[in-house]
Design an enzyme around this catalytic site. Sequence first.
Site, PDB file in Angstrom:
ATOM      1  N   HIS A 228       0.851  -1.179   0.000  1.00 61.27           N
ATOM      2  CA  HIS A 228       0.000   0.000   0.000  1.00 61.27           C
ATOM      3  C   HIS A 228       0.897   1.243   0.000  1.00 61.27           C
ATOM      4  O   HIS A 228       1.906   1.279   0.696  1.00 61.27           O
ATOM      5  CB  HIS A 228      -0.874  -0.030   1.253  1.00 61.27           C
ATOM      6  CG  HIS A 228      -2.038   0.894   1.217  1.00 61.27           C
ATOM      7  ND1 HIS A 228      -1.916   2.254   1.372  1.00 61.27           N
ATOM      8  CD2 HIS A 228      -3.355   0.659   1.017  1.00 61.27           C
ATOM      9  CE1 HIS A 228      -3.118   2.814   1.285  1.00 61.27           C
ATOM     10  NE2 HIS A 228      -4.000   1.863   1.069  1.00 61.27           N
ATOM     11  N   PRO A 229       0.560   2.281  -0.755  1.00 59.75           N
ATOM     12  CA  PRO A 229       1.455   3.453  -0.784  1.00 59.75           C
ATOM     13  C   PRO A 229       1.523   4.219   0.533  1.00 59.75           C
ATOM     14  O   PRO A 229       2.525   4.876   0.820  1.00 59.75           O
ATOM     15  CB  PRO A 229       0.866   4.332  -1.899  1.00 59.75           C
ATOM     16  CG  PRO A 229      -0.521   3.844  -2.122  1.00 59.75           C
ATOM     17  CD  PRO A 229      -0.551   2.405  -1.705  1.00 59.75           C
TER      18      PRO A 229
END
Lengths: 384, 384
Positions: A228-229
């Site tokens: 996930h960023p």
Amino acid sequence: MQRPLEHIKVLDFTRVLAGPYCTMLLADMGAEVIKIEKPGTGDDTRGFGPYQNNESGYFMFLNRGKKSIELNLKSNESIELLKELIKEADVVIENFRPGVMKKLGLDYENLKQLNPGIIYASISGFGQYGPYSARPAYDLVAQAMGGLASITGHPQQPPTRVGSSLGDMSAALYTAYGIMVALFHRQRTGEGQCIDVAMVDSIFSLLESNVMRYTIEGIVPERIGSRHPISSPFDIFKAQDGYIVIAVANDSLFKRLCSIMGRPELEQDERFCKDALRTKHVDELKLIIEDWLRAYTVEEAVEMMNNGGVPSSPILNIQEICEDDHIAVREMLVELEHPIAGKTKILGNPVKFSKTPAIINKPSPSLGEHTDEILSKYRKQGII
Amino acid sequence: MQRPLEHIKVLDFTRVLAGPYCTMLLADMGAEVIKIEKPGTGDDTRGFGPYQNNESGYFMFLNRGKKSIELNLKSNESIELLKELIKEADVVIENFRPGVMKKLGLDYENLKQLNPGIIYASISGFGQYGPYSARPAYDLVAQAMGGLASITGHPQQPPTRVGSSLGDMSAALYTAYGIMVALFHRQRTGEGQCIDVAMVDSIFSLLESNVMRYTIEGIVPERIGSRHPISSPFDIFKAQDGYIVIAVANDSLFKRLCSIMGRPELEQDERFCKDALRTKHVDELKLIIEDWLRAYTVEEAVEMMNNGGVPSSPILNIQEICEDDHIAVREMLVELEHPIAGKTKILGNPVKFSKTPAIINKPSPSLGEHTDEILSKYRKQGII
């Protein structure tokens, strides 16, 4: 019960994947899809594996419930016949390279003279207009030019193609939506129109907020693997016999994860105590988690996570998902009886309608199976 | 000109990505989309970056052309008001976890009593029924459980998430097609219905022939990087300053490639003289090509390939594709004036209609911007 696309006649000039998947979505809803195939060999995918009794599974899947007519597009008689068919059609769809239909005299400008209400859809790699319009369409090129390959994969590794032909499939989906919008518009106004969908545009549209990260903030998103960023640990992790997803999106879930791992001190660790810090130190955190996971199988790890309240899942391979109860209950694999292949299992339709469900009960046609049926009317009238 | 979805009223309970992208596709076509948002904070994506003057680019993109009404779904008055709105709506769409709308008294069984023609669409991770229906929906989980992660990535490397939220985006596309089919059916019969789309099913459907390789031949497809499963060299290759696609699908294209590389002897090499042999020796062939490519930039290499008649393309990063003429000419980035953010560039609509083009000229709403407009009628009638 009337099927939603009953009495809708689709003249289908498409080949291979993008076009046939689009018209499959129309056939599932009851449209009469007449597939125009070249004499002798037909759609290229009749020669693509996997095979069952020499019948192509690729073709059987994409062309269930359609009719097949063999026509040589280089003969004037065929073109004249097609013009008769087009007068009675609702939708024409093609995925030749731009310009081919015009050379055949079958472009929209010509056909709308014969049938002003016709809906004419074209799918191509780069669209009917634009600087690269004439270029050939390959799924890999669409994924590469559309920007998706540049953000798929792991850091320090090459850009990566999505493992299925997403350029074709997404263009097919946009075109199905487009054709339905156009049919609805015609139902209310009588107006036909043409629709132009490019594989590169379709891929580009799937980038969603990655695009605004550049247009608004000037950031060029890169490959970050599966993580996930913003939130961590939210990624794919290696366990003893395979990989699992662990999805920790906030501090309270992280606390649970630390407890499951028997490492309560990590929750206070200055590298990991807040989500933003965990993302900053994501590589260190991943090492710790994978070091711990080495003692557990995928099944054990997923069970411990879910029992402890941390969202987690296995990564199913194609066999595992095909055999999963979910797929059976959701009718995402449908058994069809094909006259030559016998019983086959093909992909179902993911849209579950309460009143007008997809009906998948007719196999794909043999080459030219419906030529006589479709042409007899015109023969009787002396048109051919 | 009438827009195709003019006078179609959509009550939009969706949040984040899948639902809002679906209703964006309806708003682009002229539907009146009324976004129900929770008081004070609204859709979570109002708090997601990238930001322009503190406005979320994520939100602005997905919610252009929609209306916003603030309603507390926990208040009885709001639920009563919603029931009034639903009487006049054509479409209701939601992407809560299955069961939430029922708890609110807003499930299809209830709403069709108020409005038998209503079209009621639900998007969720695992569907409204099925063994995993209650599980939370994360895009990563949908990609992992749906089988796609297992075939995306390089051999000996971990399974890989597609770099954008394909589980959400594909479910949105299927739902848009489903809603349009249902609207068309209702236009002809008066019948409403409900639609159920799962992210996992959507991902699974995108696997296309990979599924039949298992169901028909018993093969479990694995990660093969970016290469073509049958033809070689058809892959992504490393050049001096980046990567390129080379797409050699047959022997005559391979002859051209050998000539461009100044290596005509490779064409006769017993490892490479036929496509099937090249695929067997694909790793050796890749080393030879990348060894040669080390002397050329991406631009030089793509030009040499295309001049020599071998299909080739660069791999564009997000900046490069956003700045490319193709995107400008195809209007895949649209400039919108937002009252607070100012001018922003957001993703366009990839379906190019000749008569009813997507019209993207209204910005996303501020939170509750249309509450008074929408409620005034009911206030006058004394309903609230």
